[in-house]
Design an enzyme around this catalytic site. Structure first.
Site, short mmCIF file in Angstrom:
data_model
loop_
_atom_site.label_atom_id
_atom_site.label_comp_id
_atom_site.label_asym_id
_atom_site.label_seq_id
_atom_site.Cartn_x
_atom_site.Cartn_y
_atom_site.Cartn_z
CG LEU A 77 -2.01 -1.12 1.17
CD1 LEU A 77 -2.88 -1.06 2.41
CD2 LEU A 77 -2.85 -1.09 -0.10
CB CYS A 78 4.45 1.70 -0.09
SG CYS A 78 5.64 2.93 0.39
CG HIS A 79 1.15 6.67 -2.26
ND1 HIS A 79 0.77 6.58 -0.95
CD2 HIS A 79 0.02 6.93 -2.96
CE1 HIS A 79 -0.54 6.78 -0.85
NE2 HIS A 79 -1.01 6.99 -2.05
CG MET A 113 6.84 2.64 4.45
SD MET A 113 7.14 1.69 5.97
CE MET A 113 7.50 0.08 5.33
CD GLU A 114 9.61 5.23 -0.04
OE1 GLU A 114 8.70 5.01 -0.85
OE2 GLU A 114 9.39 5.66 1.11
CG ASP A 128 22.90 -13.77 -1.15
OD1 ASP A 128 22.62 -14.98 -1.10
OD2 ASP A 128 23.31 -13.20 -2.18
#
Length: 160
Positions: A77-79, A113-114, A128
């Site tokens: 739901l992130c733009h 969020m970024e 990894d």
């Protein structure tokens, strides 16, 4: 439910993306951090430069930058917003690898969020790159450090 707050990301029980088209773009920044705790064998491979996959710290920097730009593809739901600047600092500390990300935008919605996604992706790339040396590597302590701009104002996390 009477008296319940209106949910911004749900209408009639269904998820939705909030409409930000009426909001003016403003400059916003956010910083996040995460730790990658290394067991002795992973630490030794990193310190000696004998990791068979190469330099995990350089890969983590690049992966974090890429992750900041892919956030809307991963957080449902992130733009999608224009990332106008991003920085990923990766340092080797006694506890392990410390990653601090800073992301900037001029947009109608925030960039927290970024920054968090950049930190997460960078940390996963460290794992990894070093997993051949040890599977006991631990990613921990992901958190927002700061944010500026937007309706909710500025935020600074408490010291740990």
């Amino acid at each position: 439910m009477p008296g319940a707050p209106e949910l911004t990301h749900f209408r009639e029980g269904l998820p939705r993306m909030v409409d930000v088209s009426g909001k003016a773009p403003t400059t916003r920044t956010a910083s996040a951090e995460v730790w990658v705790l290394l067991p002795p064998e992973a630490w030794a491979a990193l310190e000696a430069g004998t990791n068979p996959k190469g330099d995990p710290l350089t890969v983590a920097r690049l992966a974090g930058l890429a992750g900041s730009k892919k956030t809307a593809e991963l957080i449902v739901l992130c733009h999608p917003i224009p990332v106008t600047g991003a920085d990923v600092q990766v340092t080797l500390e006694p506890q392990g690898v410390h990653i601090v990300t800073t992301v900037k935008t001029t947009a109608p919605t925030g960039v927290e969020m970024e920054a968090l996604t950049a930190a997460s992706v960078a940390a996963l790339n460290v794992y990894d790159m070093l997993k051949a040396a040890s599977k006991a590597i631990e990613v921990t302590g992901l958190r927002l450090l700061t944010k500026t701009g937007g309706k909710s104002g500025d935020y600074v996390a408490s010291a740990r």
